[in-house]
Design a protein around this motif. Structure first.
Motif, short mmCIF file in Angstrom:
data_model
loop_
_atom_site.label_atom_id
_atom_site.label_comp_id
_atom_site.label_asym_id
_atom_site.label_seq_id
_atom_site.Cartn_x
_atom_site.Cartn_y
_atom_site.Cartn_z
N PHE A 69 -66.87 -14.62 -30.39
CA PHE A 69 -67.90 -13.44 -30.44
C PHE A 69 -68.45 -13.06 -29.27
CE2 PHE A 69 -68.28 -15.24 -35.51
CZ PHE A 69 -67.36 -13.60 -35.45
N GLU A 70 -68.56 -13.71 -28.49
CA GLU A 70 -69.14 -13.23 -27.41
C GLU A 70 -67.60 -12.41 -26.59
OE1 GLU A 70 -69.53 -17.05 -25.16
OE2 GLU A 70 -69.78 -15.73 -23.19
N THR A 71 -66.62 -12.73 -26.81
CA THR A 71 -65.41 -11.75 -26.66
C THR A 71 -65.27 -10.69 -27.41
OG1 THR A 71 -64.48 -13.40 -27.75
CG2 THR A 71 -63.60 -13.22 -25.14
N ALA A 72 -65.93 -10.73 -28.45
CA ALA A 72 -66.17 -9.62 -29.63
C ALA A 72 -67.14 -9.11 -28.84
CB ALA A 72 -66.53 -9.99 -30.60
N VAL A 73 -68.14 -9.02 -28.10
CA VAL A 73 -69.72 -8.49 -27.75
C VAL A 73 -68.71 -7.47 -26.75
CG1 VAL A 73 -71.09 -8.29 -26.33
CG2 VAL A 73 -71.38 -9.60 -28.10
N ILE A 74 -68.19 -8.00 -25.97
CA ILE A 74 -67.46 -7.54 -24.44
C ILE A 74 -66.22 -6.17 -25.11
CG2 ILE A 74 -65.77 -9.15 -23.70
CD1 ILE A 74 -67.88 -8.10 -20.83
N PHE A 75 -65.57 -6.85 -26.22
CA PHE A 75 -65.30 -5.56 -26.48
C PHE A 75 -65.44 -4.69 -27.19
CE2 PHE A 75 -62.52 -4.63 -30.23
CZ PHE A 75 -61.46 -3.84 -29.36
N SER A 76 -65.95 -4.89 -28.16
CA SER A 76 -66.87 -3.82 -28.97
C SER A 76 -67.47 -3.34 -27.12
CB SER A 76 -67.77 -4.10 -29.48
OG SER A 76 -68.97 -5.38 -29.21
N ALA A 77 -68.71 -3.49 -26.25
CA ALA A 77 -68.54 -3.12 -25.61
C ALA A 77 -67.68 -1.78 -24.68
CB ALA A 77 -69.43 -3.82 -24.40
N GLY A 78 -66.62 -2.13 -24.24
CA GLY A 78 -65.62 -1.46 -24.01
C GLY A 78 -65.06 -0.49 -24.84
N ILE A 79 -64.97 -0.75 -26.20
CA ILE A 79 -64.65 0.39 -27.29
C ILE A 79 -66.03 1.18 -28.04
CG2 ILE A 79 -65.19 -0.55 -29.49
CD1 ILE A 79 -62.68 0.21 -30.26
N ALA A 80 -67.35 0.90 -27.06
CA ALA A 80 -68.11 1.78 -27.57
C ALA A 80 -68.22 2.77 -26.59
CB ALA A 80 -69.78 0.61 -27.37
N CYS A 81 -68.11 2.42 -25.02
CA CYS A 81 -67.85 3.20 -23.95
C CYS A 81 -66.89 4.29 -24.14
CB CYS A 81 -67.68 2.42 -22.31
SG CYS A 81 -68.92 1.77 -21.77
N PHE A 82 -65.76 3.57 -24.72
CA PHE A 82 -64.44 4.63 -25.58
C PHE A 82 -65.34 5.04 -26.01
CE2 PHE A 82 -60.83 5.49 -28.01
CZ PHE A 82 -60.23 6.33 -27.47
N PHE A 83 -65.38 5.07 -27.27
CA PHE A 83 -66.53 6.30 -27.91
C PHE A 83 -67.00 7.17 -27.30
CE2 PHE A 83 -68.59 6.84 -31.56
CZ PHE A 83 -67.87 7.31 -32.82
N LEU A 84 -68.31 6.50 -26.85
CA LEU A 84 -68.91 7.59 -27.01
C LEU A 84 -68.47 8.33 -25.35
CD1 LEU A 84 -72.06 5.17 -26.10
CD2 LEU A 84 -71.79 6.71 -27.45
N LEU C 146 -74.77 -3.20 -30.25
CA LEU C 146 -73.98 -2.70 -29.71
C LEU C 146 -73.03 -1.80 -30.13
CD1 LEU C 146 -72.68 -5.48 -27.10
CD2 LEU C 146 -74.54 -3.02 -26.65
N THR C 147 -72.64 -1.42 -30.98
CA THR C 147 -71.60 -1.23 -32.19
C THR C 147 -72.30 -0.42 -32.62
OG1 THR C 147 -71.76 -2.66 -33.87
CG2 THR C 147 -69.67 -2.83 -32.95
N GLY C 148 -73.95 -0.51 -33.37
CA GLY C 148 -74.69 0.45 -33.36
C GLY C 148 -75.01 1.74 -32.71
N TYR C 149 -75.52 0.75 -30.83
CA TYR C 149 -75.95 1.88 -30.21
C TYR C 149 -74.52 2.89 -30.17
CZ TYR C 149 -79.06 -1.70 -29.08
OH TYR C 149 -79.56 -2.84 -29.05
#
Lengths: 276, 135, 499
Positions: A69-84, C146-149
């Motif tokens: 899930f740690e890799t999932a955290v960093i993956f979701s950070a990547g996709i969050a930056c992309f999304f935003l 993070l996904t929520g933000y």
């Protein structure tokens, strides 16, 4: 506001310092946190997983689920930056600047204008262009392959020395970011496109989760690498060691790619036709 | 007096960590600039990482990589010889989390800057107020 | 395969989220299908998990990596989180089921990323609920955050700023939780919840445990937006895209309440948590103040979505107050209210999604004549409103009933008065909207009297109405069967030591 903030912070400081009064002394080998669970790891890591680096053994095996899930955290950070941040592709830049290499004349071509082909004569440059610095370019050019090689070593040698997927992945990503900083963003996206980095990042996490699913299909619990022993043709303890290697490679891939991906989006504010 | 020094020597790492934590928290609460707030957040998270790592410290122990060499067999490892590995594992996770949070925070700050042209909170609030009066 | 259900519940959406993110680059049309399929499967798995718990009467355990706790991470499903798991997967599914068109309209160029974030958010919540490990909970909490933000930050108006504030506050909350877990680890040397609970009684008197307790609670209070720490919530939820707030608003705060209950009951155990009378009554009074001020603030709002965010703050007060009453009825009410409030909030936000699909603006004045324009949507809205007010056939009444009887059993009349007051205020709030929507004619210019324009019925598409109607029906069904839910499940979730 400043005063209130200062007073409340100071008050909280006093309270928290008071809270440390029942802690055992620093470095006390007999403190409860150094006795209960951790001793089991130190004494059994070698016989359970044949990995001498206990941190790696816990990270990828005993508490491997956290790490997934740690890799999932960093993956979701990547996709969050992309999304935003990401601007759509049809959002073309207002003007594109080209430089005629022989004469050093720069051309500013407004939107809709005809662009020259990139060749020996013309090269595209950033709007705020900094002339090439030979020292920086050559140095980083020499450094990048060595950094990448060292990154691979760190990933591969995580079993026996400090290192592992995260550290190696970050170093590898840093090498590519160094390349992007010393050259242009476009040159880097030309080599590792955004799509490729995003897809490889997801694949890296998939390797981790997929290893776990393989264990599940092989009849063990999720992420129980010893279930792979039949598949790999080794004894359960070695199978754990190999399983750790597999997930570390997945982690390394995911972290490298997510570093690059986040860098692309942050450095260019999502435009990606020019950046730092 | 000796008692005092003994207490200080046995706890000063935690007090340093708490000081760092308070610096971070202060920046997050009081500072006006959004980037400074984000930096404060990072200091705050880092202090917690230090807290965990210093918790796993053992006197006269070495890094948690077991002594090994080819041909070495049936060696019994003593827990007192190696420092506690678990906090290191946990903090690897926390470091990754803090990097990820930093990335998302910076991209949000970029978006805020795009929208308002500034990162000072009072200026942003003034702009918001102006806009709401207009509509 | 059945013994792996509890881990499959997390792994399956997780893998689908990764697949969606890959498909997002090649074939965006498949994203929706994968997302909806995996959420549907997770409903089935979570229901069968709950049934398994009810049949066996004992928790479902799972050892990840084959390691026995406390060395490895263990999953632990009992009555308490079995219910919450069903609620999460159901809410997430219903919110997404009809939203395909809205998503394609709002996120046209990043559909894949949106679905990935949506699924990862759900995965994080499910994982937080199912886990039996205090640190694992933190990691999943961060995935959710993070996904929520990101989901909030892509909204309208000042969404990026609200999301950034939420991020700063949320990080403080999560870090306090992490610090609290660190204190627990310091005292016990373990991270497994059951193991900590086993080791704690020996050091109950220690200041380390007390501080761990307070730090964890503080962190969770920030995350669940209990009154004085609620500052981030109204902005973040009202600026978010409606489809994201439909997911985040019903779930985040409720799951945080669940985590609080889990920490207090399972980790610290009632013997410790309820041994400080002063602390307990402080908690209840904080909740009372939260209820009162949440209601008052909601009265001043002129936008529907913003008003509802303050109603959420009030509802948090209900649950926290009811739980800290420390009586059996109060806790039953709090747990039942997690279920009911998730459904009520979902119903409200779904109807807002539908309204904003057809009408621009969410000021009250934009809702003139909306009943004639969108009768079905508004019927569901009214059902949700009645449930929040607490009118008998709907589920909101029953949880309030338990909360009030818990208050009577504890002799805490301040809490009862606050509950009744906020029910009154809720009635005022929602009837104001209903009055404008039902009685005032649909017109942009109120001054143009005498000329009432024809209002045509312009209802949202059936595919979007279906999930809304199901949710509205659920509110009534939950109300009718609330007795069964309590006697068959919730009463076993509360330790026998609490009377």
């Amino acid at each position: 506001m400043k005063l209130i903030g200062m007073i409340s912070i100071f008050w909280l400081f006093i309270v928290l310092v008071y809270g440390t009064s029942d802690f055992s002394a620093w470095g006390d080998p007999e403190s409860p946190c150094n006795l209960h669970v951790s001793n089991y790891y130190i004494e059994h890591a070698m016989s359970d997983t044949s990995v001498p680096n206990i941190v790696t053994a816990i990270l990828a095996d005993y508490r491997g689920f956290d790490t997934m899930f740690e890799t999932a955290v960093i993956f979701s950070a990547g996709i969050a930056c992309f999304f935003l941040l990401r601007r759509p592709k049809y959002d073309a830049p207002e003007a594109v600047v080209f430089r005629h290499i022989q004469t050093g004349i720069t051309l500013r071509i407004e939107k809709g204008g005809r662009l020259p082909k990139e060749s020996d004569e013309f090269e595209r440059i950033d709007t705020q262009w900094v002339p090439y610095d030979l020292v920086i370019q050559v140095t980083s050019r020499i450094l990048v392959p060595f950094i990448q090689l060292f990154a691979l070593y760190v990933v591969a040698h995580g079993h026996h020395s400090p290192g592992g997927g995260f550290q190696g992945g970050v170093i590898f990503g840093a090498a590519i970011i160094l390349f992007a900083v010393s050259n242009t963003l476009r040159k880097t996206t030309h080599r590792v496109s955004e799509k490729r980095s995003a897809v490889l990042c997801a694949i890296g996490v998939l390797i981790y989760a997929g290893t776990g699913v393989c264990c599940l299909l092989a009849g063990g619990n999720f992420l129980d690498y010893s279930a792979l022993s039949g598949l790999l043709g080794v004894d359960p303890v070695t199978a754990r060691s190999h399983g750790i290697m597999m997930v570390e490679m997945g982690v390394g891939l995911a972290v490298t790619m997510v570093m690059i991906w986040i860098y692309y989006n942050l450095s260019s504010a999502g435009k990606q036709h020019e950046g730092l | 007096m000796d008692d005092m020094i003994a207490i200080i020597l046995s706890k000063y790492n935690y007090w340093t960590v708490i000081t760092l934590m308070m610096i971070g928290l202060y920046a997050m609460i009081v500072k006006n600039n959004l980037i400074k707030k984000i930096i404060g957040m990072n200091i705050f998270q880092t202090s917690i990482i230090l807290f965990y790592v210093s918790m796993g410290m053992k006197k006269d122990a070495t890094i948690p990589i077991l002594e090994h060499h080819p041909g070495m067999q049936e060696h019994v490892y003593h827990a007192a010889d190696y420092i506690n590995p678990l906090p290191h594992v946990l903090m690897l996770t926390a470091i990754v989390v803090s990097v990820a949070t930093l990335g998302v925070a910076l991209s949000l700050a970029l978006k805020v800057y795009d929208q308002y042209g500034t990162l000072e909170e009072d200026e942003i609030n003034a702009k918001i107020r102006k806009a709401s009066v207009k509509s | 395969m059945t013994e792996h259900y509890s881990v499959l519940l997390i792994i399956m959406p997780f893998l689908s989220g990764l697949l969606i993110s890959i498909f997002g680059w090649y074939d965006q049309k498949k994203c929706y299908a994968i997302a909806i399929l995996c959420l549907f499967l997770s409903i089935i798995i979570s229901i069968s998990l709950l049934l398994a718990v009810m049949q066996n009467g004992e928790p479902v355990q799972y050892r990840i990596g084959g390691w026995a706790p406390p060395w490895g991470i263990a999953y632990h499903v009992d009555y308490l989180n079995g219910i919450v798991l069903v609620v999460i997967s159901l809410t997430s599914f219903l919110n997404l089921a009809g939203a395909r068109k809205v998503i394609e309209k709002e996120f046209s160029d990043r559909i894949g990323a949106f679905y990935t974030l949506y699924i990862l958010f759900t995965t994080g919540l499910l994982g937080m609920v199912v886990t039996g490990d205090a640190f694992n909970l933190y990691v999943l909490l961060e995935i959710t955050s993070l996904t929520g933000y990101a989901l909030i930050g892509f909204g309208v108006n000042r969404a990026p700023l609200s999301a950034l504030n939420y991020l700063l506050m949320g990080t403080i909350g999560a870090s306090f939780y992490l610090l609290g877990v660190g204190y627990l680890y310091m005292g016990t040397g373990s991270l497994n919840m059951a193991d900590i609970a086993h080791l704690l009684p020996a050091i109950y008197h220690s200041r380390t445990v007390m501080f761990a307790f307070l730090l964890i609670l503080c962190g969770l209070f920030v995350k669940m937006a209990l009154f004085p720490l609620h500052g981030w919530l109204p902005n973040a939820y009202s600026d978010a895209p409606s489809i994201s707030s439909g997911l985040i608003a019903p779930l985040t705060t409720k799951v945080m309440v669940y985590v609080m209950i889990r920490m207090v009951l399972t980790v610290f155990t009632p013997a410790f948590s309820f041994s400080f009378a002063a602390l307990n009554s402080t908690m209840v009074w904080v909740a009372v103040i939260g209820i009162l001020s949440g209601s008052m603030l909601a009265l001043f709002q002129t936008r529907l979505k913003r008003m509802i965010t303050y109603v959420i703050v009030t509802e948090i007060g209900y649950m926290v107050g009811g739980f800290w009453l420390g009586t059996r009825d109060g806790m039953t009410g709090a747990i039942l209210h997690i279920v009911n409030d998730a459904m009520m909030t979902l119903c409200l936000f779904l109807s807002i999604t539908l309204i904003s699909y057809k009408i621009k603006g969410d000021r009250f004045s934009d809702f003139r004549g909306i009943f004639r324009k969108m009768p079905v949507t508004m019927t569901a809205f009214v059902v949700a409103a009645l449930s929040i007010i607490g009118v008998p056939p709907t589920c909101g009444f029953f949880s309030k009933w338990y909360l009030i009887s818990g208050g009577i059993a504890a002799g805490h009349y301040g809490f009862i008065a606050a509950l009744l007051f906020s029910s009154l205020v809720n009635a005022v709030l929602f009837f104001r909207v209903i009055e404008i929507g039902y009685f005032e004619p649909f017109s942009d210019h109120g001054a143009n009297s005498g000329h009432v324009p024809e209002v045509r019925m312009d209802e949202a598409p059936v595919s979007m109405l279906m999930p809304l109607m199901i949710t509205a029906a659920m509110l009534i069904v939950l109300g009718i069967f609330s007795g069964d839910i309590v006697t068959r499940a919730i009463q076993f979730a509360i330790p026998a030591s609490i009377i």
